[in-house]
Design an enzyme around this catalytic site. Structure first.
Site, mmCIF file in Angstrom:
data_model
loop_
_atom_site.group_PDB
_atom_site.id
_atom_site.type_symbol
_atom_site.label_atom_id
_atom_site.label_comp_id
_atom_site.label_asym_id
_atom_site.label_seq_id
_atom_site.Cartn_x
_atom_site.Cartn_y
_atom_site.Cartn_z
ATOM 1 N N HIS A 37 -8.520 -46.961 44.398
ATOM 2 C CA HIS A 37 -9.478 -45.961 43.923
ATOM 3 C C HIS A 37 -10.859 -46.573 43.739
ATOM 4 O O HIS A 37 -11.881 -45.977 44.103
ATOM 5 C CB HIS A 37 -9.015 -45.381 42.583
ATOM 6 N N GLN A 61 -0.068 -29.405 43.458
ATOM 7 C CA GLN A 61 0.442 -30.222 44.561
ATOM 8 C C GLN A 61 1.768 -30.896 44.227
ATOM 9 O O GLN A 61 2.299 -31.658 45.034
ATOM 10 C CB GLN A 61 -0.590 -31.261 44.990
ATOM 11 N N ASP A 150 -2.993 -42.507 51.973
ATOM 12 C CA ASP A 150 -2.567 -41.112 52.101
ATOM 13 C C ASP A 150 -3.141 -40.558 53.408
ATOM 14 O O ASP A 150 -3.940 -39.613 53.402
ATOM 15 C CB ASP A 150 -3.049 -40.304 50.899
ATOM 16 N N SER A 185 -0.561 -48.075 44.558
ATOM 17 C CA SER A 185 -0.271 -46.672 44.283
ATOM 18 C C SER A 185 -0.076 -46.506 42.791
ATOM 19 O O SER A 185 0.490 -47.388 42.131
ATOM 20 C CB SER A 185 1.011 -46.241 45.015
ATOM 21 N N SER A 186 -0.523 -45.386 42.258
ATOM 22 C CA SER A 186 -0.310 -45.124 40.836
ATOM 23 C C SER A 186 1.174 -45.086 40.505
ATOM 24 O O SER A 186 1.577 -45.446 39.397
ATOM 25 C CB SER A 186 -0.972 -43.798 40.451
#
Length: 283
Positions: A37, A61, A150, A185-186
């Protein structure tokens, strides 16, 4: 760094930046920030933009049995990271600021939104496209920054932006990885120590595909077999899908005779992870 929660505050700040001659760069996030990010903010900063980041865990989502409620929320740490990276403005709306109680309008993207994540997570890209369009309308950026991790999402956003004639440039930034190759990734925060070690098989399988194609292998079946062999060494990781596809359309390939993408989704314990790499023209 200015932090705002309401649309009218956001639009006032954006208007002032434009009056000062600034272009607007948008980095949309769901928080729980990591170096991937931060790289989006840094890319916007390098372009000279007035850097606007958003933090919003978008409910539309997530499927009914997915991890919306437990998705990591680390706002204080996120704001510190964005400030250090040079963000000018952070929009942190409540759900009611994004979706009115009677909200009934959604964006459906065909084509690139249908396979892979689209098939595995029905409704996911409808939620993504809807919230991204709403954020585009709120911020009115010149450029928007997304991560290659992504990858299918970036194609969906590009398709929507082109089809709806939005005057926004979509920039895709490289996947940021841990030293052992795991894509940041979170959701990595969900992994136990052993699962974290097992999760590296996603990238190992993708690297194997890259090596084979670079060495001249063009048979998609042969590459898939090699990728599956990597997973066979880690039996506790369950493959959800494995694709070798055209980089622009995501159509499955029998022969890797054009720029392609290798993409995988797998469950490591209860955690679902995705990753991808480019094949052929590995830019």
């Amino acid at each position: 760094m200015l932090v705002v929660k309401e649309k009218h505050e956001l639009r006032t700040a954006i208007r002032r930046a434009r009056q000062a001659g600034r272009t607007i760069g948008l980095a949309p996030t769901m928080g729980a920030l990591h170096a991937g990010h931060v790289s989006l903010v840094e890319a916007a900063r390098a372009a000279g933009d007035f850097v606007t980041a958003t933090i919003f865990v978008n409910p539309t989502q997530f499927g009914p049995h997915e991890d919306f409620e437990r998705y990591p929320r680390t706002l204080e740490a996120d704001l510190k990271a964005l400030d250090a990276a040079g963000a000018d403005l952070v929009f942190v709306p409540d759900r009611s600021e994004v979706y009115r109680p009677e909200h009934a309008t959604f964006v459906t993207v065909g084509g690139v939104a249908e396979p892979l994540e689209g098939a595995a997570r029905p409704g996911h890209f409808q939620g993504v496209a809807t919230v991204v369009l709403k954020l585009f309308n709120m911020v009115a950026p010149d450029r928007a920054y997304f991560g290659q991790k992504d990858y299918q999402q970036t194609l969906v956003v590009r398709r929507m932006t082109a089809d709806l004639d939005l005057p926004i440039e979509i920039r895709v930034c490289p996947t940021i990885r841990e030293p052992d190759g795991l894509a940041m990734s979170s959701r990595n925060a969900y992994l136990t120590g052993n699962e974290r070690r097992q999760a590296t098989v996603l990238y190992r399988s993708l690297k194997r595909a890259q090596e084979l194609v670079k060495g001249g292998q063009t048979s998609a079946d042969a590459v898939r077999q090699a990728m599956r062999s990597s997973f066979a060494e880690t039996p506790d990781v369950a493959i959800e899908y494995m694709a070798l596809a055209d980089r622009d359309t995501l159509a499955e390939l029998a022969q890797i005779d054009r720029p392609a993408v290798a993409a995988v989704a797998a469950r490591v314990g209860k955690t679902r992870l995705i990753d991808n790499v480019f094949l052929g023209d590995e830019r």
